[in-house]
Motif scaffolding. Sequence first.
Motif, PDB file in Angstrom:
ATOM      1  N   MET A  34      39.456  45.128  65.133  1.00 59.79           N
ATOM      2  CA  MET A  34      39.475  46.069  64.017  1.00 59.79           C
ATOM      3  C   MET A  34      38.141  46.023  63.298  1.00 59.79           C
ATOM      4  N   GLY A  35      37.651  47.192  62.952  1.00 61.06           N
ATOM      5  CA  GLY A  35      36.325  47.199  62.351  1.00 61.06           C
ATOM      6  C   GLY A  35      36.136  48.280  61.313  1.00 61.06           C
ATOM      7  N   TRP A  36      34.971  48.239  60.724  1.00 58.43           N
ATOM      8  CA  TRP A  36      34.532  49.246  59.768  1.00 58.43           C
ATOM      9  C   TRP A  36      33.192  49.814  60.223  1.00 58.43           C
ATOM     10  N   PHE A  37      33.097  51.123  60.164  1.00 58.12           N
ATOM     11  CA  PHE A  37      31.855  51.832  60.400  1.00 58.12           C
ATOM     12  C   PHE A  37      31.562  52.636  59.132  1.00 58.12           C
ATOM     13  N   ARG A  38      30.357  53.099  59.009  1.00 57.14           N
ATOM     14  CA  ARG A  38      30.028  53.959  57.872  1.00 57.14           C
ATOM     15  C   ARG A  38      29.073  55.054  58.310  1.00 57.14           C
ATOM     16  N   GLN A  39      29.130  56.133  57.555  1.00 56.01           N
ATOM     17  CA  GLN A  39      28.238  57.260  57.842  1.00 56.01           C
ATOM     18  C   GLN A  39      27.708  57.799  56.533  1.00 56.01           C
ATOM     19  N   ALA A  40      26.425  57.661  56.344  1.00 61.02           N
ATOM     20  CA  ALA A  40      25.758  58.226  55.180  1.00 61.02           C
ATOM     21  C   ALA A  40      25.414  59.677  55.479  1.00 61.02           C
ATOM     22  N   GLU A  41      25.238  60.444  54.435  1.00 58.44           N
ATOM     23  CA  GLU A  41      24.945  61.861  54.597  1.00 58.44           C
ATOM     24  C   GLU A  41      23.674  62.049  55.412  1.00 58.44           C
ATOM     25  N   GLY A  42      23.775  62.858  56.444  1.00 54.63           N
ATOM     26  CA  GLY A  42      22.616  63.150  57.271  1.00 54.63           C
ATOM     27  C   GLY A  42      22.261  62.080  58.286  1.00 54.63           C
ATOM     28  N   LYS A  43      23.084  61.048  58.384  1.00 56.61           N
ATOM     29  CA  LYS A  43      22.805  59.960  59.319  1.00 56.61           C
ATOM     30  C   LYS A  43      23.956  59.792  60.300  1.00 56.61           C
ATOM     31  N   GLU A  44      23.663  59.042  61.362  1.00 53.34           N
ATOM     32  CA  GLU A  44      24.700  58.769  62.344  1.00 53.34           C
ATOM     33  C   GLU A  44      25.651  57.683  61.842  1.00 53.34           C
ATOM     34  N   ARG A  45      26.834  57.700  62.382  1.00 48.36           N
ATOM     35  CA  ARG A  45      27.808  56.674  62.046  1.00 48.36           C
ATOM     36  C   ARG A  45      27.332  55.333  62.619  1.00 48.36           C
ATOM     37  N   GLU A  46      27.429  54.276  61.804  1.00 41.52           N
ATOM     38  CA  GLU A  46      26.956  52.975  62.250  1.00 41.52           C
ATOM     39  C   GLU A  46      28.015  51.893  62.042  1.00 41.52           C
ATOM     40  N   PHE A  47      27.942  50.898  62.906  1.00 40.55           N
ATOM     41  CA  PHE A  47      28.812  49.738  62.807  1.00 40.55           C
ATOM     42  C   PHE A  47      28.480  48.936  61.562  1.00 40.55           C
ATOM     43  N   VAL A  48      29.525  48.431  60.895  1.00 43.56           N
ATOM     44  CA  VAL A  48      29.334  47.583  59.724  1.00 43.56           C
ATOM     45  C   VAL A  48      29.862  46.177  59.978  1.00 43.56           C
ATOM     46  N   ALA A  49      31.101  46.101  60.438  1.00 42.41           N
ATOM     47  CA  ALA A  49      31.709  44.777  60.642  1.00 42.41           C
ATOM     48  C   ALA A  49      32.947  44.929  61.510  1.00 42.41           C
ATOM     49  N   HIS A  50      33.277  43.863  62.232  1.00 44.99           N
ATOM     50  CA  HIS A  50      34.581  43.858  62.870  1.00 44.99           C
ATOM     51  C   HIS A  50      35.128  42.445  63.002  1.00 44.99           C
ATOM     52  N   VAL A  51      36.440  42.386  63.175  1.00 47.23           N
ATOM     53  CA  VAL A  51      37.158  41.131  63.393  1.00 47.23           C
ATOM     54  C   VAL A  51      37.846  41.274  64.737  1.00 47.23           C
ATOM     55  N   THR A  52      37.569  40.330  65.641  1.00 47.00           N
ATOM     56  CA  THR A  52      38.040  40.485  67.018  1.00 47.00           C
ATOM     57  C   THR A  52      39.537  40.247  67.136  1.00 47.00           C
ATOM     58  N   LYS A  53      40.112  40.863  68.164  1.00 45.28           N
ATOM     59  CA  LYS A  53      41.532  40.675  68.420  1.00 45.28           C
ATOM     60  C   LYS A  53      41.794  39.213  68.771  1.00 45.28           C
ATOM     61  N   SER A  54      42.981  38.804  68.497  1.00 44.02           N
ATOM     62  CA  SER A  54      43.458  37.435  68.735  1.00 44.02           C
ATOM     63  C   SER A  54      42.690  36.402  67.913  1.00 44.02           C
ATOM     64  N   ALA A  55      41.486  36.015  68.378  1.00 45.09           N
ATOM     65  CA  ALA A  55      40.776  34.895  67.748  1.00 45.09           C
ATOM     66  C   ALA A  55      40.344  35.184  66.318  1.00 45.09           C
ATOM     67  N   GLY A  56      40.094  36.447  66.016  1.00 44.34           N
ATOM     68  CA  GLY A  56      39.683  36.794  64.661  1.00 44.34           C
ATOM     69  C   GLY A  56      38.260  36.420  64.325  1.00 44.34           C
ATOM     70  N   ASN A  57      37.377  36.412  65.314  1.00 48.45           N
ATOM     71  CA  ASN A  57      35.965  36.175  65.031  1.00 48.45           C
ATOM     72  C   ASN A  57      35.369  37.401  64.355  1.00 48.45           C
ATOM     73  N   THR A  58      34.396  37.169  63.490  1.00 50.29           N
ATOM     74  CA  THR A  58      33.823  38.280  62.729  1.00 50.29           C
ATOM     75  C   THR A  58      32.364  38.511  63.086  1.00 50.29           C
ATOM     76  N   TYR A  59      31.946  39.767  63.007  1.00 50.65           N
ATOM     77  CA  TYR A  59      30.574  40.165  63.294  1.00 50.65           C
ATOM     78  C   TYR A  59      30.151  41.204  62.264  1.00 50.65           C
ATOM     79  N   TYR A  60      28.860  41.170  61.906  1.00 49.94           N
ATOM     80  CA  TYR A  60      28.380  42.040  60.842  1.00 49.94           C
ATOM     81  C   TYR A  60      27.054  42.686  61.185  1.00 49.94           C
ATOM     82  N   LEU A  61      26.859  43.862  60.623  1.00 49.09           N
ATOM     83  CA  LEU A  61      25.547  44.492  60.598  1.00 49.09           C
ATOM     84  C   LEU A  61      24.627  43.559  59.802  1.00 49.09           C
ATOM     85  N   ASP A  62      23.397  43.385  60.281  1.00 42.43           N
ATOM     86  CA  ASP A  62      22.503  42.425  59.627  1.00 42.43           C
ATOM     87  C   ASP A  62      22.332  42.708  58.129  1.00 42.43           C
ATOM     88  N   SER A  63      22.256  43.950  57.764  1.00 42.13           N
ATOM     89  CA  SER A  63      21.964  44.285  56.363  1.00 42.13           C
ATOM     90  C   SER A  63      23.133  44.004  55.418  1.00 42.13           C
TER      91      SER A  63
END
Length: 123
Positions: A34-63
Amino acid sequence: QVQLVESGGGLAQAGGSLRLSCAASGLTVSSYTMGWFRQAEGKEREFVAHVTKSAGNTYYLDSVKGRFAISRDNAKNTVYLQMNDLKPEDTAVYYCAATLWYISTNTNNVDYWGKGTLVTVSS
């Protein structure tokens, strides 16, 4: 039928906080990455964060590392995004996403999308 319903968006001042929620139905959040993406006006949709299935490991956009935290409540079948120290550049529509991929930041690999919630950060 799968539904992902986001809530918690709104207006915040720079340095402030918001917590987004994504209530899922028709799927079990622990069985999907499960994750979150975001899209600013005039920009492409980008990955923000997600939590992996089962293990629940998390990953984030560097910013957003160190400012945002994604979490999952299996009992409520809900995913959250706690956003702290918000910056004007975080202004965007935030989308909840579900994928069967274990790790993916690619929008093409998302199986289900929510409709989005607007986050506006004023300076």
